[in-house]
Write a protein that holds these residues in place. Structure first.
Motif, PDB file in Angstrom:
ATOM      1  N   MET A  57      -2.330  16.276  -0.091  1.00 13.64           N
ATOM      2  CA  MET A  57      -2.133  15.598  -1.053  1.00 13.64           C
ATOM      3  C   MET A  57      -0.448  15.789  -1.036  1.00 13.64           C
ATOM      4  O   MET A  57       0.461  15.547   0.100  1.00 13.64           O
ATOM      5  N   GLY A 106      -7.608  15.454  -4.623  1.00 13.10           N
ATOM      6  CA  GLY A 106      -6.170  16.783  -5.558  1.00 13.10           C
ATOM      7  C   GLY A 106      -7.126  18.157  -6.329  1.00 13.10           C
ATOM      8  O   GLY A 106      -7.122  18.721  -6.453  1.00 13.10           O
ATOM      9  N   GLU A 133       1.202  15.368  -6.238  1.00 16.41           N
ATOM     10  CA  GLU A 133      -0.063  15.694  -6.240  1.00 16.41           C
ATOM     11  C   GLU A 133       0.680  17.926  -5.993  1.00 16.41           C
ATOM     12  O   GLU A 133      -0.202  18.123  -6.934  1.00 16.41           O
ATOM     13  N   THR A 134       1.993  17.611  -5.138  1.00 16.55           N
ATOM     14  CA  THR A 134       1.889  18.580  -4.671  1.00 16.55           C
ATOM     15  C   THR A 134       2.885  19.889  -5.537  1.00 16.55           C
ATOM     16  O   THR A 134       2.744  20.948  -5.944  1.00 16.55           O
ATOM     17  N   THR A 150      -2.265  23.170  -1.510  1.00 13.34           N
ATOM     18  CA  THR A 150      -0.989  21.087  -1.498  1.00 13.34           C
ATOM     19  C   THR A 150      -1.408  20.637  -0.060  1.00 13.34           C
ATOM     20  O   THR A 150      -1.189  19.344   0.087  1.00 13.34           O
TER      21      THR A 150
END
Ligand SMILES: Nc1ncnc2c1ncn2[C@@H]1O[C@H](COP(=O)(O)OP(=O)(O)OP(=O)(O)O)[C@@H](O)[C@H]1O
Ligand SMILES: [Mg+2]
Length: 264
Positions: A185, A158, A189-190, A182
């Motif tokens: 991810m 990430g 995290e996205t 992303t």
């Protein structure tokens, strides 16, 4: 609607042999907006980025950026005109420190080039301090300043994605093109990167076009969405309109039936 167009794509087509990757696509990106470019896999989103930035020449159609025709320009020319992008697959110099990866983007923009930067030749040293300062500033905005001297390949995935983002921002572009930032991810995290993109867009006021598969994220942060399907324009409008558009629903649901993946 209002707003001056910074980028105008007209009737853009790209064929690869028998594949029509893009087939007569037209859209505008307005100065200062955060727009999303969405569509099922293989619908031509990355191809659009490659044509806009100059990686490929269009088979037909025109691209106008800040009032001048740029279709057919090489990528470095378009970068010098103020375009900056990230790639769907991470493209970092894995064995170099974070800060060097961000600085390379700046040296490219200022014509110093990759090798003088890495070899630290005198031509590269001239503006070194200024370039370092600007690179660090972007890392700071992304919460990565403390990692500046670490080897980028040792960072969590990430964070590597954020380094690419910092590199794209470092040139202070007037158009930022993010191709699935992303990818790979997790949902947490996205969502986090989505908030970061939105925050930096507000703070830096850089016109941004985002390709993203996570519907929740892209609908949540973009002011306007452009939808492509099988190389053609399907729709464009505010997220709420797009969500309710039967042709968009059909494109995604049709896709879901075929390959078993839910796109929305
Ligand atoms: N360099 C290339 N050579 C041949 N075919 C290509 C090339 N680049 C893309 N294509 C084809 O063009 C079509 C559009 O691909 P593209 O990568 O633009 O889609 P995409 O919308 O970015 O998809 P994804 O969401 O999976 O990233 C696909 O059929 C793809 O196989
Ligand atoms: Mg793609």
């Amino acid at each position: 609607m209002g707003g001056t167009a910074i980028l105008t794509v007209s009737d853009l087509s790209k064929r690869f042999g028998g594949v029509r990757a893009l087939d007569g696509v037209s859209f505008e990106i307005r100065e200062g907006e955060l727009a999303g470019l969405i569509g099922p896999n293989g619908s031509g989103k990355t191809t659009a980025f490659n044509l806009i930035t100059g990686v490929f020449k269009p088979t037909a159609g025109t691209i106008t950026f800040r009032g001048t025709r740029v279709d057919g320009n090489p990528p470095d020319r378009n970068a010098a005109l103020g375009m900056s992008r990230t790639f769907q697959n991470i493209r970092l110099f894995r064995d170099l420190p974070v800060i060097d990866n961000v600085m390379v983007g700046l040296h490219m923009r200022h014509g110093t080039g990759f090798w003088p930067t890495v070899l630290r030749l005198p031509v590269a040293r001239r503006s070194e301090a200024e370039i370092r300062r600007r690179a660090l500033e972007k890392l700071e905005m992304l919460g990565l300043a403390a990692r500046a001297e670490q080897i980028v390949g040792s960072l969590p995935y990430g964070d590597q994605r954020k380094v690419e983002f910092a590199r794209a921002l470092a040139t202070e572009p007037s158009l930022l093109l993010l191709d699935e930032p992303t990818a790979g991810m997790n949902p947490q995290e996205t969502a986090d990167l989505g908030r970061t993109i939105q925050r930096l867009h507000r703070e830096l006021k850089i016109t941004t076009l985002l390709v993203e598969h996570d519907m929740k994220m892209v609908m949540g942060i973009c002011e306007r969405l452009i939808v492509v399907n099988q190389g053609r324009m399907l729709a464009s409008g505010a997220p709420a309109e797009i969500k309710a558009d039967p042709s968009v629903i059909e494109a995604y649901l049709g896709r879901r039936r075929k390959d078993g993946h839910a796109a929305a």
